[in-house]
Scaffold this active site. Structure first.
Site, PDB file in Angstrom:
ATOM      1  N   ILE A   1      13.390   2.094  12.789  1.00  0.00           N
ATOM      2  CA  ILE A   1      13.328   1.125  11.694  1.00  0.00           C
ATOM      3  C   ILE A   1      14.656   1.079  10.957  1.00  0.00           C
ATOM      4  O   ILE A   1      15.173   0.009  10.626  1.00  0.00           O
ATOM      5  CB  ILE A   1      12.176   1.467  10.734  1.00  0.00           C
ATOM      6  CG1 ILE A   1      10.841   1.445  11.476  1.00  0.00           C
ATOM      7  CG2 ILE A   1      12.146   0.488   9.563  1.00  0.00           C
ATOM      8  CD1 ILE A   1       9.688   2.047  10.688  1.00  0.00           C
TER       9      ILE A   1
ATOM     10  N   ALA B   1       7.974   3.615   2.965  1.00  0.00           N
ATOM     11  CA  ALA B   1       7.636   4.801   3.750  1.00  0.00           C
ATOM     12  C   ALA B   1       6.193   5.226   3.495  1.00  0.00           C
ATOM     13  O   ALA B   1       5.255   4.726   4.113  1.00  0.00           O
ATOM     14  CB  ALA B   1       8.611   5.928   3.429  1.00  0.00           C
ATOM     15  N   ARG B   2       6.000   6.140   2.552  1.00  0.00           N
ATOM     16  CA  ARG B   2       4.689   6.628   2.146  1.00  0.00           C
ATOM     17  C   ARG B   2       4.769   7.022   0.675  1.00  0.00           C
ATOM     18  O   ARG B   2       5.828   7.423   0.178  1.00  0.00           O
ATOM     19  CB  ARG B   2       4.254   7.872   2.966  1.00  0.00           C
ATOM     20  CG  ARG B   2       3.797   7.597   4.381  1.00  0.00           C
ATOM     21  CD  ARG B   2       2.447   6.894   4.404  1.00  0.00           C
ATOM     22  NE  ARG B   2       1.886   6.824   5.751  1.00  0.00           N
ATOM     23  CZ  ARG B   2       2.147   5.866   6.628  1.00  0.00           C
ATOM     24  NH1 ARG B   2       3.003   4.904   6.305  1.00  0.00           N
ATOM     25  NH2 ARG B   2       1.579   5.865   7.818  1.00  0.00           N
TER      26      ARG B   2
ATOM     27  N   ASP C   1       5.989  -0.899  -1.551  1.00  0.00           N
ATOM     28  CA  ASP C   1       4.907  -1.302  -0.658  1.00  0.00           C
ATOM     29  C   ASP C   1       3.915  -0.167  -0.456  1.00  0.00           C
ATOM     30  O   ASP C   1       2.855  -0.364   0.120  1.00  0.00           O
ATOM     31  CB  ASP C   1       5.483  -1.729   0.701  1.00  0.00           C
ATOM     32  CG  ASP C   1       4.437  -2.316   1.626  1.00  0.00           C
ATOM     33  OD1 ASP C   1       3.724  -3.246   1.197  1.00  0.00           O
ATOM     34  OD2 ASP C   1       4.322  -1.833   2.777  1.00  0.00           O
TER      35      ASP C   1
ATOM     36  N   GLU D   1      -3.603   4.871  -3.022  1.00  0.00           N
ATOM     37  CA  GLU D   1      -3.893   3.591  -2.397  1.00  0.00           C
ATOM     38  C   GLU D   1      -5.381   3.507  -2.063  1.00  0.00           C
ATOM     39  O   GLU D   1      -5.951   4.485  -1.580  1.00  0.00           O
ATOM     40  CB  GLU D   1      -3.058   3.414  -1.121  1.00  0.00           C
ATOM     41  CG  GLU D   1      -1.556   3.330  -1.380  1.00  0.00           C
ATOM     42  CD  GLU D   1      -0.744   3.057  -0.115  1.00  0.00           C
ATOM     43  OE1 GLU D   1      -1.354   2.733   0.940  1.00  0.00           O
ATOM     44  OE2 GLU D   1       0.491   3.171  -0.165  1.00  0.00           O
TER      45      GLU D   1
ATOM     46  N   HIS E   1       0.932  -2.426   0.849  1.00  0.00           N
ATOM     47  CA  HIS E   1       1.143  -1.703   2.101  1.00  0.00           C
ATOM     48  C   HIS E   1       1.091  -2.643   3.308  1.00  0.00           C
ATOM     49  O   HIS E   1       0.301  -2.473   4.237  1.00  0.00           O
ATOM     50  CB  HIS E   1       0.105  -0.588   2.255  1.00  0.00           C
ATOM     51  CG  HIS E   1       0.587   0.545   3.123  1.00  0.00           C
ATOM     52  ND1 HIS E   1       0.327   1.861   2.856  1.00  0.00           N
ATOM     53  CD2 HIS E   1       1.322   0.552   4.272  1.00  0.00           C
ATOM     54  CE1 HIS E   1       0.858   2.633   3.799  1.00  0.00           C
ATOM     55  NE2 HIS E   1       1.475   1.850   4.668  1.00  0.00           N
TER      56      HIS E   1
ATOM     57  N   ALA F   1       4.246  -3.933   4.748  1.00  0.00           N
ATOM     58  CA  ALA F   1       5.556  -4.037   5.397  1.00  0.00           C
ATOM     59  C   ALA F   1       5.478  -3.801   6.901  1.00  0.00           C
ATOM     60  O   ALA F   1       6.253  -4.378   7.667  1.00  0.00           O
ATOM     61  CB  ALA F   1       6.534  -3.051   4.766  1.00  0.00           C
ATOM     62  N   GLY F   2       4.537  -2.949   7.337  1.00  0.00           N
ATOM     63  CA  GLY F   2       4.462  -2.599   8.750  1.00  0.00           C
ATOM     64  C   GLY F   2       3.535  -3.466   9.569  1.00  0.00           C
ATOM     65  O   GLY F   2       3.340  -3.209  10.771  1.00  0.00           O
TER      66      GLY F   2
END
Length: 335
Positions: free
Chosen positions: A154, A247-248, A272, A277, A296, A298-299
């Protein structure tokens, strides 16, 4: 060799029809995570395709591979399957392009003052000419520096896009070198040979922070990266720097991030991912000026179904032929 495949994901029927067409020798089973598993199927399953649902290792004695529907493995650590040593593979490689596009979208929105502009839209106010010039003039991207913490597939794709905008790129990884360990599934477009970023090992992250006008966090969540970007690290960023976290939650200190955004040290943030969450409805982040907030996403990959099918077929084939698997997790590294 006949393999037994069990999937707990809500994939469409057409996806499984295509899997049967491409792998007719595989015994395919489906279940919902909330249902009780078929003990007979579980006892003979070779490949489990799942997101969060995992059996107890003793209930799946033939299990050879857990193919995760996630890029991260933080939710799997500590499970009996993790401790058993069964091979685990991730979904990594499917999302480099959309995640890199999201990162550049965030940088562009922050550079063009979109959080402030969104505030004017919500309030239905048109700024004065002096405010437009003083507060809404965009920052220049050519010549600006982006630091990318977590420099893998990425990161390289983010680097490719940032370079096209004339930005300088600094990358942080464990080794600080251009090394790809093991065989990986990759739908990105940036080769190692074409990468122009200046790389640093994680021990030299402070040097990167001091130079980063934009900081993009895309490192996996491990015991080593938890809390990696705290108050001390944020204080090293140049005045007005922007932070993008795709990321996280748990890697960036959200409290320190909010403090630095509110005191003007940071020029904006794009988040994001979060510590909690789904993000609670009463979270200050929903309405915080200067913050871009997304759930969340982005992926999320536009070609997810086709790419996931290719990955599953490849790993089923490699499993049957006893060859090295794609995206196998390095337990020592934690990802």
């Amino acid at each position: 060799m006949t393999l037994t495949y069990l999937c707990t994901l809500p994939l469409p029927d057409a996806w499984f029809d295509e899997l049967r067409s491409r792998m007719p020798e595989v015994d395919i089973h489906r279940m919902r995570p909330e249902d009780d598993p078929d003990a007979d199927v579980l006892a003979q399953v070779d490949l489990l395709h799942t997101s969060e649902w995992l059996p107890h290792a003793a209930d799946a004695p033939e299990l050879k591979l857990v193919q995760l529907d996630t890029s991260g493995v933080d939710h799997v650590r500590g499970s009996s399957v993790w401790e058993s040593g069964v091979a685990i593979a991730t979904l990594g490689g499917i999302a480099p392009v959309p995640m890199a596009e999201y990162a550049l979208m965030s940088i562009l929105e922050l550079a063009h003052r979109m959080p402030l502009i969104a505030g004017h839209r919500q309030a239905r106010t048109w700024p004065s000419n002096s405010d437009r010039l003083a507060k809404l003039t965009p920052r220049s991207l050519p010549g600006a520096t982006v630091g990318i913490v977590g420099y893998g597939r990425i990161g390289r794709e983010i680097s490719r896009l940032a370079t096209a905008f004339g930005m300088q790129v600094l990358g942080v990884s464990r080794s600080g070198t251009r090394v790809v360990a093991g065989e990986k599934f990759d739908t990105g477009r940036q080769s190692i040979e074409g990468d122009l970023a200046e790389l640093f090992p994680v021990e030299r992250i402070d040097e990167v922070l001091r130079r980063s006008d934009y900081l993009v966090v895309v490192v996996p969540l491990t015991e080593l990266t938890r809390g990696l970007i705290g108050q001390a690290q944020l204080d090293l960023l140049p005045p007005g720097a922007c932070v993008v976290n795709i990321a996280r939650g748990g890697i960036v200190d959200e409290t320190a991030l909010l403090e630095r955004l509110r005191d003007g040290s940071l020029g904006g943030v794009a988040l994001d991912v979060f510590d909690e969450e789904p993000l609670p409805s009463d979270s200050v982040w929903w309405t915080e000026p200067g913050a871009l907030v997304t759930p969340h996403v982005a992926g999320l990959a536009p070609q997810y179904h086709a790419q996931t099918l290719d990955l599953v077929v490849e790993n089923l084939t490699r499993l049957a032929e006893n060859r090295p698997l794609l995206n196998e997790v390095d337990r020592a590294a934690g990802y």
